[in-house]
Design a protein around this motif. Structure first.
Motif, PDB file in Angstrom:
ATOM      1  N   ILE A 196      -3.825   6.620   2.663  1.00 57.17           N
ATOM      2  CA  ILE A 196      -2.414   6.260   2.458  1.00 57.17           C
ATOM      3  C   ILE A 196      -1.878   6.947   1.203  1.00 57.17           C
ATOM      4  N   GLY A 197      -2.661   6.897   0.138  1.00 52.94           N
ATOM      5  CA  GLY A 197      -2.244   7.546  -1.111  1.00 52.94           C
ATOM      6  C   GLY A 197      -2.063   9.040  -0.952  1.00 52.94           C
ATOM      7  N   ARG A 198      -2.948   9.678  -0.222  1.00 51.16           N
ATOM      8  CA  ARG A 198      -2.848  11.121   0.012  1.00 51.16           C
ATOM      9  C   ARG A 198      -1.569  11.450   0.770  1.00 51.16           C
ATOM     10  N   THR A 199      -1.282  10.681   1.798  1.00 47.64           N
ATOM     11  CA  THR A 199      -0.078  10.915   2.587  1.00 47.64           C
ATOM     12  C   THR A 199       1.175  10.716   1.728  1.00 47.64           C
ATOM     13  N   ALA A 200       1.187   9.659   0.931  1.00 50.05           N
ATOM     14  CA  ALA A 200       2.336   9.404   0.055  1.00 50.05           C
ATOM     15  C   ALA A 200       2.504  10.540  -0.959  1.00 50.05           C
ATOM     16  N   ARG A 201       1.394  11.013  -1.502  1.00 51.01           N
ATOM     17  CA  ARG A 201       1.445  12.102  -2.480  1.00 51.01           C
ATOM     18  C   ARG A 201       1.969  13.390  -1.840  1.00 51.01           C
ATOM     19  N   GLN A 202       1.525  13.686  -0.637  1.00 49.69           N
ATOM     20  CA  GLN A 202       1.995  14.901   0.050  1.00 49.69           C
ATOM     21  C   GLN A 202       3.497  14.832   0.325  1.00 49.69           C
ATOM     22  N   VAL A 203       3.962  13.673   0.732  1.00 52.26           N
ATOM     23  CA  VAL A 203       5.398  13.516   0.988  1.00 52.26           C
ATOM     24  C   VAL A 203       6.169  13.686  -0.319  1.00 52.26           C
ATOM     25  N   ALA A 204       5.685  13.081  -1.396  1.00 45.06           N
ATOM     26  CA  ALA A 204       6.362  13.184  -2.690  1.00 45.06           C
ATOM     27  C   ALA A 204       6.378  14.629  -3.197  1.00 45.06           C
ATOM     28  N   GLU A 205       5.290  15.352  -2.968  1.00 45.40           N
ATOM     29  CA  GLU A 205       5.221  16.749  -3.422  1.00 45.40           C
ATOM     30  C   GLU A 205       6.214  17.653  -2.700  1.00 45.40           C
ATOM     31  N   THR A 206       6.606  17.261  -1.502  1.00 45.17           N
ATOM     32  CA  THR A 206       7.596  18.057  -0.762  1.00 45.17           C
ATOM     33  C   THR A 206       9.019  17.585  -1.035  1.00 45.17           C
ATOM     34  N   GLY A 207       9.151  16.620  -1.931  1.00 44.70           N
ATOM     35  CA  GLY A 207      10.467  16.117  -2.302  1.00 44.70           C
ATOM     36  C   GLY A 207      10.964  14.981  -1.429  1.00 44.70           C
ATOM     37  N   GLY A 208      10.139  14.519  -0.534  1.00 47.12           N
ATOM     38  CA  GLY A 208      10.546  13.431   0.359  1.00 47.12           C
ATOM     39  C   GLY A 208      10.283  12.066  -0.248  1.00 47.12           C
ATOM     40  N   SER A 209      10.714  11.079   0.475  1.00 47.03           N
ATOM     41  CA  SER A 209      10.492   9.690   0.081  1.00 47.03           C
ATOM     42  C   SER A 209       9.544   9.065   1.107  1.00 47.03           C
ATOM     43  N   PHE A 210       8.425   8.579   0.636  1.00 52.75           N
ATOM     44  CA  PHE A 210       7.410   8.038   1.541  1.00 52.75           C
ATOM     45  C   PHE A 210       7.800   6.647   2.018  1.00 52.75           C
ATOM     46  N   GLN A 211       7.906   6.503   3.306  1.00 49.34           N
ATOM     47  CA  GLN A 211       8.137   5.204   3.941  1.00 49.34           C
ATOM     48  C   GLN A 211       6.910   4.914   4.801  1.00 49.34           C
ATOM     49  N   MET A 212       6.087   4.007   4.341  1.00 49.51           N
ATOM     50  CA  MET A 212       4.868   3.710   5.083  1.00 49.51           C
ATOM     51  C   MET A 212       5.233   3.070   6.418  1.00 49.51           C
ATOM     52  N   PRO A 213       4.690   3.583   7.520  1.00 52.60           N
ATOM     53  CA  PRO A 213       4.985   3.001   8.841  1.00 52.60           C
ATOM     54  C   PRO A 213       4.558   1.539   8.908  1.00 52.60           C
ATOM     55  N   TYR A 214       5.309   0.747   9.675  1.00 52.48           N
ATOM     56  CA  TYR A 214       5.004  -0.676   9.793  1.00 52.48           C
ATOM     57  C   TYR A 214       3.601  -0.913  10.330  1.00 52.48           C
ATOM     58  N   ALA A 215       3.129  -0.051  11.231  1.00 46.03           N
ATOM     59  CA  ALA A 215       1.765  -0.204  11.753  1.00 46.03           C
ATOM     60  C   ALA A 215       0.745  -0.036  10.632  1.00 46.03           C
ATOM     61  N   TRP A 216       1.003   0.876   9.697  1.00 48.54           N
ATOM     62  CA  TRP A 216       0.086   1.062   8.571  1.00 48.54           C
ATOM     63  C   TRP A 216       0.117  -0.134   7.637  1.00 48.54           C
ATOM     64  N   ILE A 217       1.329  -0.660   7.407  1.00 54.11           N
ATOM     65  CA  ILE A 217       1.459  -1.853   6.554  1.00 54.11           C
ATOM     66  C   ILE A 217       0.682  -3.009   7.172  1.00 54.11           C
ATOM     67  N   THR A 218       0.866  -3.209   8.471  1.00 53.46           N
ATOM     68  CA  THR A 218       0.160  -4.277   9.177  1.00 53.46           C
ATOM     69  C   THR A 218      -1.345  -4.068   9.085  1.00 53.46           C
ATOM     70  N   MET A 219      -1.793  -2.834   9.326  1.00 55.25           N
ATOM     71  CA  MET A 219      -3.216  -2.520   9.254  1.00 55.25           C
ATOM     72  C   MET A 219      -3.760  -2.821   7.854  1.00 55.25           C
ATOM     73  N   ALA A 220      -3.053  -2.425   6.835  1.00 55.51           N
ATOM     74  CA  ALA A 220      -3.516  -2.636   5.465  1.00 55.51           C
ATOM     75  C   ALA A 220      -3.590  -4.125   5.127  1.00 55.51           C
ATOM     76  N   ILE A 221      -2.559  -4.867   5.487  1.00 50.40           N
ATOM     77  CA  ILE A 221      -2.549  -6.308   5.196  1.00 50.40           C
ATOM     78  C   ILE A 221      -3.674  -7.015   5.951  1.00 50.40           C
ATOM     79  N   LEU A 222      -3.786  -6.732   7.246  1.00 52.67           N
ATOM     80  CA  LEU A 222      -4.844  -7.377   8.034  1.00 52.67           C
ATOM     81  C   LEU A 222      -6.227  -6.967   7.543  1.00 52.67           C
ATOM     82  N   GLY A 223      -6.392  -5.718   7.123  1.00 52.19           N
ATOM     83  CA  GLY A 223      -7.676  -5.270   6.591  1.00 52.19           C
ATOM     84  C   GLY A 223      -8.069  -6.018   5.336  1.00 52.19           C
TER      85      GLY A 223
END
Length: 155
Positions: free
Chosen positions: A70-97
């Motif tokens: 997740i951190g790698r994906t967020a960092r890659q998005v930030a490096e390209t000037g984008g704003s990282f919006q974690m998908p709801y499925a990832w949020i759910t996966m992280a919370i349940l994990g």
């Protein structure tokens, strides 16, 4: 390449954890009904001790690799000037994990020692009570694990 190896480790750890719960709950436990309580509890103490040691490693791999990916994906998005919006499925996966890891911690560090002490002391009633509590929480974790997999696979 490192990302692919980490993702493979993540998935294999989940297979070990969830698959092990399915095996123990759906196949091993029902097959032990023919054994007398002392033999059944001794066997479960041994099997669960080995399984919980493996799952402890798997939980560490799942949480660490998941956080890194997740951190790698967020960092890659930030490096390209984008704003990282974690998908709801990832949020759910992280919370349940994290919830599953906490439940596993309770099983491994609170409930399993009760089973271990009861078997060592030949207190079969106490062992049966500890095993019932372990079974209840493994059922909850198994349901959460299947739900997590469904959320990710179905989006």
């Amino acid at each position: 390449m490192f990302y692919s190896i980490l993702k493979l480790a993540h998935l294999l750890a989940i297979v070990l954890w969830v698959g092990g719960m399915i095996f123990a709950h759906c196949f091993l436990r029902p097959s032990l009904g023919a054994l007398e309580p002392p033999h059944r509890l001794r066997l479960m103490q041994d099997v669960l001790g080995r399984f919980f040691s493996a799952v402890l490693g798997a939980v560490i791999v799942v949480l660490a690799s998941g956080a890194w990916m997740i951190g790698r994906t967020a960092r890659q998005v930030a490096e390209t000037g984008g704003s990282f919006q974690m998908p709801y499925a990832w949020i759910t996966m992280a919370i349940l994990g994290v919830v599953m890891a906490a439940i596993f911690g309770h099983i491994r560090f609170a409930l399993y020692p009760r089973l271990d002490r009861a078997v060592q002391a030949a207190q079969w009633s106490d062992g049966a009570n500890a095993m019932a509590a372990i079974r209840k929480w493994v059922t909850v974790n198994l349901a959460l694990g299947v739900l997590t997999i469904a959320v990710i696979m179905l989006g």
